[in-house]
Design a protein around this motif. Structure first.
Motif, PDB file in Angstrom:
ATOM      1  N   ASP A  26       0.807  -1.223   0.000  1.00 49.04           N
ATOM      2  CA  ASP A  26       0.000   0.000   0.000  1.00 49.04           C
ATOM      3  C   ASP A  26       0.838   1.270   0.000  1.00 49.04           C
ATOM      4  O   ASP A  26       0.336   2.341   0.354  1.00 49.04           O
ATOM      5  N   MET A  27       2.128   1.159  -0.354  1.00 47.47           N
ATOM      6  CA  MET A  27       3.003   2.330  -0.282  1.00 47.47           C
ATOM      7  C   MET A  27       3.379   2.879  -1.647  1.00 47.47           C
ATOM      8  O   MET A  27       4.320   3.653  -1.763  1.00 47.47           O
ATOM      9  N   ASP A  28       2.699   2.450  -2.688  1.00 53.66           N
ATOM     10  CA  ASP A  28       2.993   2.950  -4.030  1.00 53.66           C
ATOM     11  C   ASP A  28       4.447   2.673  -4.428  1.00 53.66           C
ATOM     12  O   ASP A  28       5.073   3.438  -5.169  1.00 53.66           O
ATOM     13  N   HIS A  29       4.988   1.554  -3.943  1.00 49.24           N
ATOM     14  CA  HIS A  29       6.367   1.192  -4.269  1.00 49.24           C
ATOM     15  C   HIS A  29       6.479   0.697  -5.696  1.00 49.24           C
ATOM     16  O   HIS A  29       5.608  -0.039  -6.190  1.00 49.24           O
ATOM     17  N   GLU A  69       0.146  -6.856 -13.005  1.00 46.67           N
ATOM     18  CA  GLU A  69      -0.811  -6.104 -13.814  1.00 46.67           C
ATOM     19  C   GLU A  69      -1.126  -4.733 -13.210  1.00 46.67           C
ATOM     20  O   GLU A  69      -1.493  -3.804 -13.923  1.00 46.67           O
ATOM     21  N   LYS A  70      -0.993  -4.640 -11.885  1.00 54.01           N
ATOM     22  CA  LYS A  70      -1.205  -3.365 -11.194  1.00 54.01           C
ATOM     23  C   LYS A  70      -0.013  -3.091 -10.301  1.00 54.01           C
ATOM     24  O   LYS A  70       0.645  -4.021  -9.825  1.00 54.01           O
ATOM     25  N   LYS A  71       0.253  -1.828 -10.045  1.00 53.41           N
ATOM     26  CA  LYS A  71       1.444  -1.445  -9.294  1.00 53.41           C
ATOM     27  C   LYS A  71       1.461  -2.054  -7.907  1.00 53.41           C
ATOM     28  O   LYS A  71       2.515  -2.432  -7.391  1.00 53.41           O
ATOM     29  N   GLU A  72       0.309  -2.162  -7.281  1.00 50.85           N
ATOM     30  CA  GLU A  72       0.281  -2.596  -5.892  1.00 50.85           C
ATOM     31  C   GLU A  72       0.293  -4.110  -5.720  1.00 50.85           C
ATOM     32  O   GLU A  72       0.407  -4.599  -4.610  1.00 50.85           O
ATOM     33  N   ARG A  73       0.166  -4.853  -6.811  1.00 49.20           N
ATOM     34  CA  ARG A  73      -0.042  -6.298  -6.690  1.00 49.20           C
ATOM     35  C   ARG A  73       0.997  -7.071  -7.509  1.00 49.20           C
ATOM     36  O   ARG A  73       1.226  -6.785  -8.675  1.00 49.20           O
ATOM     37  N   THR A  86       7.958 -26.927  -1.707  1.00 47.86           N
ATOM     38  CA  THR A  86       7.521 -26.729  -0.323  1.00 47.86           C
ATOM     39  C   THR A  86       8.510 -25.789   0.343  1.00 47.86           C
ATOM     40  O   THR A  86       9.703 -26.052   0.374  1.00 47.86           O
ATOM     41  N   SER A  87       8.006 -24.664   0.847  1.00 47.12           N
ATOM     42  CA  SER A  87       8.895 -23.641   1.372  1.00 47.12           C
ATOM     43  C   SER A  87       8.079 -22.521   1.995  1.00 47.12           C
ATOM     44  O   SER A  87       6.853 -22.497   1.930  1.00 47.12           O
ATOM     45  N   MET A  88       8.808 -21.553   2.582  1.00 46.13           N
ATOM     46  CA  MET A  88       8.200 -20.295   3.008  1.00 46.13           C
ATOM     47  C   MET A  88       8.435 -19.292   1.892  1.00 46.13           C
ATOM     48  O   MET A  88       9.575 -19.108   1.449  1.00 46.13           O
ATOM     49  N   TYR A  89       7.373 -18.630   1.452  1.00 40.49           N
ATOM     50  CA  TYR A  89       7.475 -17.634   0.382  1.00 40.49           C
ATOM     51  C   TYR A  89       7.229 -16.248   0.962  1.00 40.49           C
ATOM     52  O   TYR A  89       6.214 -15.996   1.607  1.00 40.49           O
ATOM     53  N   LEU A  90       8.177 -15.364   0.714  1.00 40.62           N
ATOM     54  CA  LEU A  90       8.104 -14.004   1.247  1.00 40.62           C
ATOM     55  C   LEU A  90       8.068 -13.002   0.106  1.00 40.62           C
ATOM     56  O   LEU A  90       8.853 -13.073  -0.825  1.00 40.62           O
ATOM     57  N   CYS A  91       7.132 -12.090   0.212  1.00 44.11           N
ATOM     58  CA  CYS A  91       7.031 -10.990  -0.739  1.00 44.11           C
ATOM     59  C   CYS A  91       7.618  -9.748  -0.081  1.00 44.11           C
ATOM     60  O   CYS A  91       7.534  -9.581   1.142  1.00 44.11           O
ATOM     61  N   ALA A  92       8.210  -8.862  -0.871  1.00 42.15           N
ATOM     62  CA  ALA A  92       8.754  -7.614  -0.341  1.00 42.15           C
ATOM     63  C   ALA A  92       8.548  -6.504  -1.353  1.00 42.15           C
ATOM     64  O   ALA A  92       8.373  -6.756  -2.553  1.00 42.15           O
ATOM     65  N   SER A  93       8.561  -5.278  -0.863  1.00 40.98           N
ATOM     66  CA  SER A  93       8.477  -4.133  -1.774  1.00 40.98           C
ATOM     67  C   SER A  93       9.446  -3.053  -1.321  1.00 40.98           C
ATOM     68  O   SER A  93       9.851  -3.011  -0.146  1.00 40.98           O
ATOM     69  N   SER A  95      10.902   1.219  -2.504  1.00 43.16           N
ATOM     70  CA  SER A  95      10.878   2.353  -3.418  1.00 43.16           C
ATOM     71  C   SER A  95      11.984   2.192  -4.456  1.00 43.16           C
ATOM     72  O   SER A  95      13.009   1.559  -4.193  1.00 43.16           O
ATOM     73  N   ALA A  96      11.810   2.780  -5.614  1.00 41.68           N
ATOM     74  CA  ALA A  96      12.845   2.743  -6.636  1.00 41.68           C
ATOM     75  C   ALA A  96      13.956   3.734  -6.349  1.00 41.68           C
ATOM     76  O   ALA A  96      15.038   3.631  -6.895  1.00 41.68           O
ATOM     77  N   PHE A  97      13.681   4.710  -5.475  1.00 42.71           N
ATOM     78  CA  PHE A  97      14.671   5.745  -5.216  1.00 42.71           C
ATOM     79  C   PHE A  97      15.785   5.187  -4.351  1.00 42.71           C
ATOM     80  O   PHE A  97      15.540   4.503  -3.375  1.00 42.71           O
ATOM     81  N   GLN A  98      17.010   5.504  -4.684  1.00 39.98           N
ATOM     82  CA  GLN A  98      18.151   5.058  -3.899  1.00 39.98           C
ATOM     83  C   GLN A  98      18.876   6.262  -3.343  1.00 39.98           C
ATOM     84  O   GLN A  98      18.819   7.343  -3.869  1.00 39.98           O
ATOM     85  N   GLY A  99      19.569   6.033  -2.270  1.00 38.52           N
ATOM     86  CA  GLY A  99      20.385   7.085  -1.696  1.00 38.52           C
ATOM     87  C   GLY A  99      19.635   7.997  -0.741  1.00 38.52           C
ATOM     88  O   GLY A  99      20.182   8.935  -0.238  1.00 38.52           O
ATOM     89  N   LEU A 100      18.377   7.712  -0.483  1.00 38.34           N
ATOM     90  CA  LEU A 100      17.625   8.532   0.468  1.00 38.34           C
ATOM     91  C   LEU A 100      17.326   7.685   1.694  1.00 38.34           C
ATOM     92  O   LEU A 100      16.818   6.582   1.571  1.00 38.34           O
ATOM     93  N   ALA A 101      17.614   8.249   2.864  1.00 46.14           N
ATOM     94  CA  ALA A 101      17.413   7.485   4.095  1.00 46.14           C
ATOM     95  C   ALA A 101      15.971   7.010   4.198  1.00 46.14           C
ATOM     96  O   ALA A 101      15.040   7.781   4.029  1.00 46.14           O
ATOM     97  N   GLY A 102      15.786   5.750   4.470  1.00 52.01           N
ATOM     98  CA  GLY A 102      14.452   5.192   4.649  1.00 52.01           C
ATOM     99  C   GLY A 102      13.840   4.690   3.364  1.00 52.01           C
ATOM    100  O   GLY A 102      12.831   4.006   3.388  1.00 52.01           O
ATOM    101  N   ARG A 103      14.436   5.011   2.217  1.00 49.49           N
ATOM    102  CA  ARG A 103      13.840   4.562   0.957  1.00 49.49           C
ATOM    103  C   ARG A 103      14.555   3.342   0.400  1.00 49.49           C
ATOM    104  O   ARG A 103      14.159   2.826  -0.617  1.00 49.49           O
ATOM    105  N   GLU A 104      15.625   2.946   1.047  1.00 50.25           N
ATOM    106  CA  GLU A 104      16.422   1.883   0.462  1.00 50.25           C
ATOM    107  C   GLU A 104      16.069   0.506   1.024  1.00 50.25           C
ATOM    108  O   GLU A 104      16.588  -0.490   0.585  1.00 50.25           O
TER     109      GLU A 104
END
Lengths: 117, 110
Positions: A26-29, A69-73, A86-93, A95-104
């Motif tokens: 839900d963060m528009d990543h 098909e959609k940015k959020e999904r 058989t495994s644990m599957y983890l999704c992550a998201s 931001s595309a911006f690099q070099g900014l604190a908290g966005r990496e």
């Protein structure tokens, strides 16, 4: 706060079944990722996507496909499930911006534990 | 891809003892990130290091990035039961892709 949700916490499927794992953020990543986690092997990247309809193979893409098909999904598809998936599957998201604190950082969902019988 | 090796795989300590996990790469790293995953939980970002020789502290946790930027460590002083979990280092590459180490699972005996 960033929220990454995954459609199921636990899933049991039979060999040969088609399996869909869904992830929504839900963060528009721009960037979204699918990992699998196995004991002693850490997290291994299956596929990632840096934009809608764009996808790139990670380290272990064999036996998997993805759809964005959609940015959020970001969906992970097992075309014909096998017991070695058989495994644990983890999704992550992130931001595309690099070099900014908290966005990496990558923000992870709660995970889906998949058992293929 | 470029490997990031992490040791030890497991560490069992008595509450109050110190703990260290090490992350090593054969190639120079532009940065290193550390994540913590509690039992049954998902990885949560702790910190990122980018400068040679950098040292950062978060309460009882001390993170170091080697002078040659090929290794990193996480040190926990006086462990508590709340420190239990698996600690991962990760190298961030293009497009915010992460390559993870295998993780160190910390168990703390009360």
């Amino acid at each position: 706060d960033v929220k990454v949700t995954q459609s199921s916490r636990y899933l049991v499927k039979r060999t040969g079944e088609k399996v869909f794992l869904e992830c929504v953020q839900d963060m528009d990543h721009e960037n979204m990722f699918w990992y699998r986690q196995d004991p002693g092997l850490g997290l291994r990247l299956i596929y990632f996507s840096y934009d809608v309809k764009m996808k790139e193979k990670g380290d272990i893409p064999e036996g998997y496909s993805v759809s964005r098909e959609k940015k959020e999904r970001f969906s992970l598809i097992l075309e014909s499930a096998s017991t070695n998936q058989t495994s644990m599957y983890l999704c992550a998201s992130s931001s595309a911006f690099q070099g900014l604190a908290g966005r990496e950082t990558q923000y992870f969902g709660p995970g889906t534990r998949l058992l293929v019988l | 891809g470029q490997q990031v090796m992490q040791i030890p795989q497991y560490q069992h300590v008595q509450e109050g003892e110190d703990f260290t996990t090490y992350c090593n790469s054969s190639t120079t790293l532009s940065n290193i990130q550390w994540y913590k995953q509690r039992p049954g939980g998902h990885p949560v970002f702790l910190i990122q290091l980018v400068k040679s020789g950098e040292v950062k502290k978060q309460k009882r946790l001390t993170f170091q990035f080697g002078e040659a930027k090929k290794n990193s460590s996480l040190h926990i002083t006086a462990t508590q039961t709340t420190d239990v979990g698996t600690y991962f280092c990760a190298r961030r590459g293009a497009g915010n892709m992460l390559t993870f180490g295998g993780g160190t699972r910390l168990m703390v005996k009360p």
